[in-house]
Design a protein around this motif. Structure first.
Motif, PDB file in Angstrom:
ATOM      1  N   SER A  93       2.120   2.222  -8.106  1.00 48.47           N
ATOM      2  CA  SER A  93       1.068   2.696  -7.219  1.00 48.47           C
ATOM      3  C   SER A  93      -0.251   1.993  -7.543  1.00 48.47           C
ATOM      4  O   SER A  93      -0.361   0.785  -7.373  1.00 48.47           O
ATOM      5  CB  SER A  93       0.959   4.218  -7.322  1.00 48.47           C
ATOM      6  OG  SER A  93       0.114   4.744  -6.339  1.00 48.47           O
ATOM      7  N   MET A  94      -1.250   2.702  -8.048  1.00 44.09           N
ATOM      8  CA  MET A  94      -2.496   2.037  -8.411  1.00 44.09           C
ATOM      9  C   MET A  94      -2.271   1.021  -9.528  1.00 44.09           C
ATOM     10  O   MET A  94      -2.911  -0.034  -9.570  1.00 44.09           O
ATOM     11  CB  MET A  94      -3.537   3.057  -8.839  1.00 44.09           C
ATOM     12  CG  MET A  94      -4.855   2.381  -9.166  1.00 44.09           C
ATOM     13  SD  MET A  94      -6.213   3.507  -9.316  1.00 44.09           S
ATOM     14  CE  MET A  94      -7.462   2.347  -9.854  1.00 44.09           C
ATOM     15  N   HIS A 109       5.497  -1.617  -7.860  1.00 42.93           N
ATOM     16  CA  HIS A 109       6.126  -0.498  -7.148  1.00 42.93           C
ATOM     17  C   HIS A 109       5.099   0.161  -6.230  1.00 42.93           C
ATOM     18  O   HIS A 109       4.185   0.840  -6.688  1.00 42.93           O
ATOM     19  CB  HIS A 109       6.666   0.521  -8.149  1.00 42.93           C
ATOM     20  CG  HIS A 109       7.458   1.624  -7.517  1.00 42.93           C
ATOM     21  ND1 HIS A 109       8.783   1.832  -7.768  1.00 42.93           N
ATOM     22  CD2 HIS A 109       7.113   2.578  -6.612  1.00 42.93           C
ATOM     23  CE1 HIS A 109       9.225   2.864  -7.070  1.00 42.93           C
ATOM     24  NE2 HIS A 109       8.224   3.326  -6.352  1.00 42.93           N
ATOM     25  N   GLU A 110       5.257  -0.062  -4.952  1.00 42.08           N
ATOM     26  CA  GLU A 110       4.445   0.573  -3.908  1.00 42.08           C
ATOM     27  C   GLU A 110       2.946   0.517  -4.225  1.00 42.08           C
ATOM     28  O   GLU A 110       2.298   1.546  -4.445  1.00 42.08           O
ATOM     29  CB  GLU A 110       4.924   2.012  -3.663  1.00 42.08           C
ATOM     30  CG  GLU A 110       6.363   2.036  -3.159  1.00 42.08           C
ATOM     31  CD  GLU A 110       6.903   3.427  -2.842  1.00 42.08           C
ATOM     32  OE1 GLU A 110       6.151   4.407  -3.002  1.00 42.08           O
ATOM     33  OE2 GLU A 110       8.070   3.522  -2.422  1.00 42.08           O
ATOM     34  N   PRO A 111       2.386  -0.703  -4.256  1.00 44.01           N
ATOM     35  CA  PRO A 111       0.959  -0.836  -4.581  1.00 44.01           C
ATOM     36  C   PRO A 111       0.074  -0.162  -3.547  1.00 44.01           C
ATOM     37  O   PRO A 111       0.295  -0.291  -2.341  1.00 44.01           O
ATOM     38  CB  PRO A 111       0.744  -2.358  -4.577  1.00 44.01           C
ATOM     39  CG  PRO A 111       1.851  -2.902  -3.718  1.00 44.01           C
ATOM     40  CD  PRO A 111       3.021  -1.984  -3.940  1.00 44.01           C
ATOM     41  N   ALA A 134      -5.555  -3.957   1.333  1.00 43.38           N
ATOM     42  CA  ALA A 134      -5.810  -5.359   1.685  1.00 43.38           C
ATOM     43  C   ALA A 134      -4.528  -6.108   2.038  1.00 43.38           C
ATOM     44  O   ALA A 134      -4.575  -7.133   2.727  1.00 43.38           O
ATOM     45  CB  ALA A 134      -6.521  -6.067   0.534  1.00 43.38           C
ATOM     46  N   LEU A 135      -3.372  -5.599   1.599  1.00 46.12           N
ATOM     47  CA  LEU A 135      -2.106  -6.258   1.918  1.00 46.12           C
ATOM     48  C   LEU A 135      -1.688  -6.032   3.370  1.00 46.12           C
ATOM     49  O   LEU A 135      -0.859  -6.777   3.898  1.00 46.12           O
ATOM     50  CB  LEU A 135      -0.999  -5.747   0.996  1.00 46.12           C
ATOM     51  CG  LEU A 135      -1.074  -6.153  -0.475  1.00 46.12           C
ATOM     52  CD1 LEU A 135      -0.054  -5.354  -1.285  1.00 46.12           C
ATOM     53  CD2 LEU A 135      -0.833  -7.646  -0.640  1.00 46.12           C
ATOM     54  N   CYS A 138       2.713  -1.320   2.127  1.00 53.41           N
ATOM     55  CA  CYS A 138       2.055  -2.319   1.279  1.00 53.41           C
ATOM     56  C   CYS A 138       3.095  -3.140   0.510  1.00 53.41           C
ATOM     57  O   CYS A 138       2.975  -4.371   0.393  1.00 53.41           O
ATOM     58  CB  CYS A 138       1.093  -1.647   0.305  1.00 53.41           C
ATOM     59  SG  CYS A 138      -0.405  -0.965   1.049  1.00 53.41           S
ATOM     60  N   ALA A 139       4.113  -2.470  -0.028  1.00 54.64           N
ATOM     61  CA  ALA A 139       5.161  -3.181  -0.767  1.00 54.64           C
ATOM     62  C   ALA A 139       5.928  -4.134   0.147  1.00 54.64           C
ATOM     63  O   ALA A 139       6.247  -5.268  -0.243  1.00 54.64           O
ATOM     64  CB  ALA A 139       6.116  -2.180  -1.413  1.00 54.64           C
ATOM     65  N   LEU A 140       6.210  -3.694   1.365  1.00 55.11           N
ATOM     66  CA  LEU A 140       6.953  -4.553   2.292  1.00 55.11           C
ATOM     67  C   LEU A 140       6.111  -5.741   2.740  1.00 55.11           C
ATOM     68  O   LEU A 140       6.631  -6.851   2.921  1.00 55.11           O
ATOM     69  CB  LEU A 140       7.430  -3.732   3.494  1.00 55.11           C
ATOM     70  CG  LEU A 140       8.434  -2.616   3.159  1.00 55.11           C
ATOM     71  CD1 LEU A 140       8.821  -1.853   4.418  1.00 55.11           C
ATOM     72  CD2 LEU A 140       9.676  -3.178   2.464  1.00 55.11           C
TER      73      LEU A 140
END
Length: 277
Positions: free
Chosen positions: A94-95, A117-119, A123-124, A231-233
């Protein structure tokens, strides 16, 4: 142990032996948040965990100044520089994953592999979707200021795709009650770290070019509509690599420590994968 950095004193723990693996925690998590996971990694890795600045034992020199994402990344940089002169492994949740991305841009020589893992990194996201999710974080801050943690925690769970009532867990995990310290950490996370996330200037093109092996990761149980999964994708698309699926949801590192540790070892050691997303 403590490390003095610019504007703060960081508390950190080192356990195990083998290649250095830095774990940067999610949310209000301090060095002890992933204890069950760490227990299952120390036979193969020298696992480093720490209290982010402003949480638990990591004191700020000036608590009124707040924090920035660049400071969090610099803290991780200085911690790794203190402990090893070789490229390290990193799990960011996460963060913590957002911190890892900033580190991969600023100091790529320090990382061999980053599992992100799931940032929580708006911005992404594509420009047309970013403002909505930034507003979600801003509204969460307002909910907290108006109603405290009792009002904010359910809304935060919704935004991040966590269902604390129906959340599946492995048996015999260590309980994490809402102690006064955790409540204080949540308050800092919402008031200060949300602002750091929103204001962060992540160089997305540099993330795409980074020489670090970046592994985007998603929780198997994370709802498809929540923005941390998106975000992860998007990170996977940017890097031209599949996202790897991990047990549990957004907090799989704490809800499914046995299966998560096994999956993490597979990914870090470059084994074959059948669960690309």
């Amino acid at each position: 142990m403590f490390l003095t950095v610019d504007g703060a004193k960081l508390y950190y723990e080192v356990r195990g032996s083998g290649p250095v693996l830095l774990i940067s925690q999610s949310g209000e998590g301090d060095a002890g948040r992933s204890a069950d996971l760490v227990d299952r990694l120390v036979d193969r890795y020298t696992v480093v965990t720490y209290d982010r600045r402003g949480l638990s034992r990591s004191e700020l020199a000036d608590p009124g100044r707040g924090v920035r994402m660049g400071q969090h990344a610099d803290d991780a940089h200085r911690l790794l520089a203190e402990l090893t002169d070789r490229p390290a492994l990193m799990l960011g949740c996460s963060m913590g994953a957002s911190i890892g991305l900033h580190l991969a841009v600023r100091h790529p020589e320090q990382l061999a592999t980053l599992v992100a893992h799931e940032p929580v990194s708006p911005a992404l996201l594509p420009a047309d979707r970013r403002p909505h999710h930034v507003r979600e974080l801003r509204v969460l801050q307002e909910v907290y200021r108006d109603g405290g943690l009792k009002a904010a925690l359910p809304e935060m769970a919704r935004v991040l795709g966590i269902d604390p009532v129906r959340q599946e867990t492995e048996p015999d995990i260590t309980p994490m009650p809402l102690t006064p310290q955790r409540a204080a950490n949540f308050a800092f996370f919402i008031e200060q770290d949300f602002t750091a996330v929103v204001q962060a200037e992540l160089d997305v093109e540099a993330v795409g070019r980074s020489t670090v092996r970046i592994v985007p990761a998603v929780g198997r149980g994370t709802a498809p509509e929540v923005f941390d999964r998106h975000c992860a994708l998007e990170l996977a698309r940017l890097r031209g690599t599949p996202a790897r699926e991990f047990p549990g949801g957004h907090n799989g590192n704490t809800t499914h420590p046995r299966a998560y540790a096994a999956r993490l070892r597979e990914v870090l050691e470059g084994g074959p994968d059948d669960d690309d997303v």
